[in-house]
Design a protein around this motif. Structure first.
Motif, mmCIF file in Angstrom:
data_model
loop_
_atom_site.group_PDB
_atom_site.id
_atom_site.type_symbol
_atom_site.label_atom_id
_atom_site.label_comp_id
_atom_site.label_asym_id
_atom_site.label_seq_id
_atom_site.Cartn_x
_atom_site.Cartn_y
_atom_site.Cartn_z
ATOM 1 N N LEU A 1 -2.190 -23.688 6.057
ATOM 2 C CA LEU A 1 -3.638 -23.669 6.253
ATOM 3 C C LEU A 1 -4.311 -24.681 5.338
ATOM 4 O O LEU A 1 -3.820 -24.980 4.246
ATOM 5 C CB LEU A 1 -4.194 -22.272 5.965
ATOM 6 C CG LEU A 1 -3.701 -21.124 6.858
ATOM 7 C CD1 LEU A 1 -4.226 -19.798 6.329
ATOM 8 C CD2 LEU A 1 -4.128 -21.339 8.305
ATOM 9 N N ASN A 2 -5.472 -25.182 5.767
ATOM 10 C CA ASN A 2 -6.241 -26.043 4.886
ATOM 11 C C ASN A 2 -7.005 -25.178 3.880
ATOM 12 O O ASN A 2 -7.021 -23.947 3.960
ATOM 13 C CB ASN A 2 -7.193 -26.958 5.679
ATOM 14 C CG ASN A 2 -8.190 -26.154 6.512
ATOM 15 O OD1 ASN A 2 -8.685 -25.116 6.088
ATOM 16 N ND2 ASN A 2 -8.478 -26.649 7.721
ATOM 17 N N ALA A 3 -7.657 -25.833 2.918
ATOM 18 C CA ALA A 3 -8.305 -25.124 1.815
ATOM 19 C C ALA A 3 -9.388 -24.166 2.323
ATOM 20 O O ALA A 3 -9.518 -23.039 1.827
ATOM 21 C CB ALA A 3 -8.901 -26.128 0.839
ATOM 22 N N HIS A 4 -10.155 -24.613 3.325
ATOM 23 C CA HIS A 4 -11.227 -23.761 3.847
ATOM 24 C C HIS A 4 -10.667 -22.504 4.496
ATOM 25 O O HIS A 4 -11.157 -21.389 4.275
ATOM 26 C CB HIS A 4 -12.065 -24.548 4.863
ATOM 27 C CG HIS A 4 -13.115 -23.703 5.536
ATOM 28 N ND1 HIS A 4 -12.863 -23.051 6.736
ATOM 29 C CD2 HIS A 4 -14.382 -23.376 5.168
ATOM 30 C CE1 HIS A 4 -13.942 -22.369 7.082
ATOM 31 N NE2 HIS A 4 -14.878 -22.569 6.149
ATOM 32 N N ASP A 5 -9.611 -22.676 5.319
ATOM 33 C CA ASP A 5 -9.027 -21.518 6.009
ATOM 34 C C ASP A 5 -8.347 -20.569 5.022
ATOM 35 O O ASP A 5 -8.354 -19.351 5.224
ATOM 36 C CB ASP A 5 -8.033 -21.999 7.067
ATOM 37 C CG ASP A 5 -8.729 -22.659 8.247
ATOM 38 O OD1 ASP A 5 -9.956 -22.463 8.379
ATOM 39 O OD2 ASP A 5 -8.058 -23.375 9.021
ATOM 40 N N ARG A 6 -7.765 -21.126 3.955
ATOM 41 C CA ARG A 6 -7.180 -20.256 2.942
ATOM 42 C C ARG A 6 -8.258 -19.394 2.278
ATOM 43 O O ARG A 6 -8.040 -18.216 2.001
ATOM 44 C CB ARG A 6 -6.463 -21.095 1.873
ATOM 45 C CG ARG A 6 -5.156 -21.715 2.336
ATOM 46 C CD ARG A 6 -4.438 -22.368 1.178
ATOM 47 N NE ARG A 6 -3.222 -23.049 1.617
ATOM 48 C CZ ARG A 6 -2.330 -23.591 0.797
ATOM 49 N NH1 ARG A 6 -2.533 -23.544 -0.500
ATOM 50 N NH2 ARG A 6 -1.264 -24.183 1.273
ATOM 51 N N GLN A 7 -9.407 -20.012 2.037
ATOM 52 C CA GLN A 7 -10.496 -19.258 1.434
ATOM 53 C C GLN A 7 -10.968 -18.138 2.356
ATOM 54 O O GLN A 7 -11.288 -17.037 1.908
ATOM 55 C CB GLN A 7 -11.665 -20.196 1.103
ATOM 56 C CG GLN A 7 -12.787 -19.505 0.330
ATOM 57 C CD GLN A 7 -13.869 -20.470 -0.090
ATOM 58 O OE1 GLN A 7 -13.849 -21.644 0.286
ATOM 59 N NE2 GLN A 7 -14.818 -19.991 -0.869
ATOM 60 N N VAL A 8 -10.994 -18.417 3.668
ATOM 61 C CA VAL A 8 -11.363 -17.390 4.642
ATOM 62 C C VAL A 8 -10.375 -16.232 4.581
ATOM 63 O O VAL A 8 -10.759 -15.053 4.554
ATOM 64 C CB VAL A 8 -11.420 -17.981 6.069
ATOM 65 C CG1 VAL A 8 -11.589 -16.859 7.098
ATOM 66 C CG2 VAL A 8 -12.556 -18.991 6.181
ATOM 67 N N ILE A 9 -9.070 -16.557 4.552
ATOM 68 C CA ILE A 9 -8.035 -15.522 4.479
ATOM 69 C C ILE A 9 -8.154 -14.744 3.171
ATOM 70 O O ILE A 9 -8.071 -13.508 3.154
ATOM 71 C CB ILE A 9 -6.629 -16.151 4.606
ATOM 72 C CG1 ILE A 9 -6.430 -16.750 5.999
ATOM 73 C CG2 ILE A 9 -5.555 -15.102 4.310
ATOM 74 C CD1 ILE A 9 -6.505 -15.735 7.117
ATOM 75 N N ASP A 10 -8.362 -15.456 2.058
ATOM 76 C CA ASP A 10 -8.491 -14.788 0.759
ATOM 77 C C ASP A 10 -9.660 -13.815 0.761
ATOM 78 O O ASP A 10 -9.558 -12.693 0.257
ATOM 79 C CB ASP A 10 -8.688 -15.823 -0.353
ATOM 80 C CG ASP A 10 -7.443 -16.668 -0.592
ATOM 81 O OD1 ASP A 10 -6.364 -16.266 -0.118
ATOM 82 O OD2 ASP A 10 -7.562 -17.731 -1.233
#
Length: 286
Positions: A104-113
């Motif tokens: 995942l890119n950084a933005h999508d990782r933040q969404v998951i987090d």
């Protein structure tokens, strides 16, 4: 397509697993000593939340505090080193999840987090609500350690499942001695309903000339259930007080599980210290 399982690297997942191993070790040895989180925190000059975070795997003890922690838990220092060595690698399913997360890119990782944090918060709130509904917290006293007013000396609590019996109980006392061993054994924890009115044949807690006893009330005497121990005859000059009626023993099924216990200790701390997140260096009861 078959995905390759990569070897574990020193990632946040590995660190979290090591913290969990440390936490389980601390909780296990603390409970062996019948020590509360607050009491352990007081010995180490940290707040109760610090101990709760260690045991919950949210953080780990600093290196400079490990020797003092091991002394408090009465374990050798290399126990922690061995625990770290025993840490297991990620399962195949966890490696799959980590592999996908890394793509995942950084933005999508933040969404998951954010989603995971929200789900965990909701899970904790659900557990909190259930614990408050299903359990009651009672003072716990060891009769052989009492010297004065029994309620004023209550420094510990016990969390038990809510029931008609536990709702009646005002305190839990730890049986001491063999006087009642046909009915209650030394070390049994007893639910006690606070009252000064006992019926003939009921078992109660009595204060007789400064000594706390568990006996069967027979009017002019207090009967022991162990035939090797004599009954306590009540003389007119004796200072006798009826403190409570014994309702029964605390059973294993009455006690909370590990996660429930952690939550109940947190709730109790919040109630006795006026809100969430405040530091705690006191005993379990104010």
């Amino acid at each position: 397509m078959r995905r390759t399982h990569y070897p574990q690297d020193p990632s946040a997942d590995a660190q979290a697993e090591r913290r969990e191993n440390y936490g389980n070790l601390i909780r296990y040895h603390r409970q062996l000593l019948n020590c509360s989180q607050a009491e352990l925190a007081s010995m180490l000059f940290v707040d109760r939340n610090t101990v709760a975070n260690w045991e919950g795997g949210r953080s780990r003890p600093d290196l400079d505090i490990l020797p003092h922690l091991c002394d408090a838990l009465e374990i050798p220092l290399d126990t922690f080193i061995q625990t770290q060595r025993r840490s297991t690698s990620l399962s195949a399913a966890d490696q799959d999840a980590a592999f996908l997360y890394r793509r995942l890119n950084a933005h999508d990782r933040q969404v998951i987090d954010t989603l995971v944090a929200s789900l965990l918060d909701a899970q904790q709130e659900k557990l909190r609500s259930r614990c408050m509904k299903e359990f009651v917290t009672l003072p716990r006293l060891a009769l052989d350690r009492l010297k004065g007013n029994w309620k004023e000396e209550a420094k510990e609590v016990i969390h038990v499942r809510r029931s008609p019996l536990t709702e009646r109980a005002g305190v839990v006392v730890t049986m001491s001695g063999a006087a009642m061993e046909k009915t209650y054994r030394d070390g049994d924890e007893l639910y006690v309903e606070e009252t000064e009115d006992l019926l003939l044949g009921e078992i109660g807690v009595f204060l007789v000339s400064g000594t706390y006893l568990v006996r069967e009330y027979r009017g002019h005497l207090l009967r022991a259930h162990n035939p090797r121990i004599g009954d306590q005859i009540i003389a007119a000059s004796d200072d006798v007080r009826f403190l409570g009626r014994v309702l029964g023993t605390v059973e294993k099924t009455d006690l909370p599980g590990e996660r429930e216990l952690d939550m109940l200790e947190s709730i109790h701390w919040e109630k006795t210290h006026g809100g969430r997140g405040r530091p705690d260096t006191k005993n379990a009861l104010p």
